[in-house]
Design a protein around this motif. Structure first.
Motif, short mmCIF file in Angstrom:
data_model
loop_
_atom_site.label_atom_id
_atom_site.label_comp_id
_atom_site.label_asym_id
_atom_site.label_seq_id
_atom_site.Cartn_x
_atom_site.Cartn_y
_atom_site.Cartn_z
N UNK A 171 0.86 -1.19 0.00
CA UNK A 171 0.00 0.00 0.00
C UNK A 171 0.89 1.23 0.00
N UNK A 172 0.36 2.31 -0.58
CA UNK A 172 1.13 3.56 -0.64
C UNK A 172 0.42 4.64 0.16
N UNK A 173 1.17 5.33 1.00
CA UNK A 173 0.57 6.38 1.81
C UNK A 173 1.41 7.65 1.78
N UNK A 174 0.72 8.81 1.86
CA UNK A 174 1.49 10.06 1.92
C UNK A 174 2.01 10.30 3.34
N UNK A 175 1.30 9.77 4.31
CA UNK A 175 1.75 9.86 5.70
C UNK A 175 1.49 8.50 6.37
N UNK A 176 2.20 8.29 7.48
CA UNK A 176 2.08 7.02 8.22
C UNK A 176 1.88 7.34 9.69
N UNK A 177 0.99 6.62 10.34
CA UNK A 177 0.86 6.76 11.80
C UNK A 177 1.10 5.37 12.42
N UNK A 178 2.20 5.26 13.16
CA UNK A 178 2.49 3.99 13.84
C UNK A 178 1.72 3.92 15.15
N UNK A 179 0.86 2.94 15.27
CA UNK A 179 0.13 2.75 16.55
C UNK A 179 0.16 1.25 16.86
N UNK A 180 1.30 0.62 16.56
CA UNK A 180 1.33 -0.84 16.64
C UNK A 180 1.79 -1.38 17.98
N UNK A 181 1.80 -0.53 19.00
CA UNK A 181 1.85 -0.99 20.39
C UNK A 181 2.93 -1.95 20.80
N UNK A 182 2.50 -2.95 21.53
CA UNK A 182 3.44 -3.83 22.21
C UNK A 182 3.01 -5.30 22.11
N UNK A 183 3.90 -6.17 22.50
CA UNK A 183 3.52 -7.59 22.65
C UNK A 183 3.95 -8.05 24.05
N UNK A 184 3.39 -9.17 24.49
CA UNK A 184 3.67 -9.65 25.85
C UNK A 184 5.15 -10.01 26.05
N UNK A 185 5.68 -9.59 27.19
CA UNK A 185 7.07 -9.98 27.53
C UNK A 185 7.04 -11.40 28.11
N UNK A 186 8.01 -12.18 27.70
CA UNK A 186 8.14 -13.55 28.23
C UNK A 186 9.03 -13.52 29.47
N UNK A 187 8.80 -14.47 30.34
CA UNK A 187 9.59 -14.54 31.58
C UNK A 187 10.96 -15.18 31.32
#
Ligand code: NDP
Length: 320
Positions: free
Chosen positions: A106-122
């Protein structure tokens, strides 16, 4: 000529959907790409601090965001983004961001990263082998499977405190294993946990090993509890925080801090022109559904302002 979006939002949690709602209302052509609508908030059993809702499950709150976004006809793609590449970065009028996913481009003129986090493993011995067999990273999803049996929750933050409360509604006994001598959960959540008769908090203790033939049977603690390092539990909920998913942004040249969070300013802007970030992937100190949504809204404002300037031929800041 490929379709060009005004803004592509990567991530569909509270920050991403709020950004999409604002962008759509600015009449921007907006696309949301996210592996899961709702993100980690879907796993929140009870949200009691989102204004307008005295108490709502995370999943219901996210469904309300989705309904609002759908009402504005924002398209969403359930895809996994593998790379974002800038093309013609030095010419604001021609600059395009190519977003490559497991299914397309996909092509975008602007990008907004809101892809957060994933669980930390012990990373405790036995954790991986028993994952899904008594080891869980989502109390909201799995608590009800642990009826009338003893379980452990690992962690000392808000997630651990909330998980402890929830799991105690089902389990016969809940041990909260905290590595420091205090928990850093919100006071109200900690007080509820401390008052809960089924819950026991073991401070300055770590889980060294998780043992079981096919399912979790016990854990080995770093120090003795009631005369033994062995604690018989049949479930272990790991609630020790999150890992920031900022690799995509880092790879394209976005600056991160030492905690791997994307550095944003008060306008949710990164060091690259036309690239924004919001929510848990960013470097703001306080991370809540509400603050993420607010940063998402700000990112949409900033993207709109930038595109207006470019459209009207005004000079724009070339940021690196
Ligand atoms: P936090 O980062 O706040 O806490 C993680 C906890 O896990 C800390 O107590 C930490 O210990 C402990 N920990 C980390 N690694 C290990 C390890 N290897 N072994 C043992 N313990 C470990 O994560 P949370 O998921 O609790 O919260 C994340 C954010 O989300 C916070 O800002 C929180 O306020 C927010 N949140 C908001 C909610 C809401 O909006 N209602 C609900 C839940 C969370 P130590 O203290 O020693 O570093």
């Amino acid at each position: 000529m490929d379709e060009v979006w005004d803004t592509i939002i990567i991530g569909a949690g509270s920050a991403g959907m709020a950004a999409a709602i604002y962008a759509a209302r600015f009449n921007l052509k907006v696309l949301v790409i996210g592996k899961e609508v709702g993100g980690l908030l879907n796993e929140s059993h009870n949200v009691e601090n989102y204004p307008g809702y005295k108490s709502i499950t995370g999943i219901d709150l996210m469904l309300k965001f989705k309904e609002h976004m759908d009402n504005l006809d924002v398209p969403t793609k359930t895809e996994w983004v593998t790379e974002v590449k800038a093309e013609n970065y030095d010419d604001p009028k021609k600059c395009i961001y190519n977003v490559i996913t497991d299914k397309g481009e996909y092509k975008g003129k602007t990008i907004i990263f809101t892809n957060g986090t994933k669980h930390r493993k012990l990373n405790a011995k036995g954790e991986e082998a028993l994952s899904g067999k008594g080891v869980s990273y989502c109390a909201t999803c799995d608590a009800a499977f642990y009826k009338n049996i003893p379980v452990a929750i690992v962690g000392g933050g808000d997630s651990a405190a909330l998980a402890g409360q929830l799991v105690s509604e089902f389990a016969s006994k809940v041990y909260v294993i905290v590595r420091k001598n205090k928990m850093r959960a919100e006071p109200i959540n900690l007080q509820r946990l401390e008052k809960n008769e089924k819950v026991e908090i073991l401070y300055e203790t770590e889980v060294e090993e998780i043992l079981g033939e096919n399912l979790v049977e016990k854990i080995i603690l770093s120090k003795e509890y009631n005369g033994s390092k062995e604690l018989p539990v049949e479930g272990v909920f790991i609630e020790i925080g999150q890992i920031i998913q900022s690799e995509l942004a880092e790879k394209m040249g976005v600056t991160l801090n030492e905690r791997k969070e994307i550095i944003i300013n008060e306008n949710s802007e990164t060091n690259l022109r036309g690239v924004y970030a919001a929510g848990d992937v960013g470097n703001k100190e306080y991370k809540q559904a509400l603050t993420g949504a607010s940063e998402g809204a700000i990112a949409a404002f900033a993207a709109y302002a930038l595109l207006q300037k470019i459209h009207e031929g005004e000079d724009v800041d070339v940021r690196y």
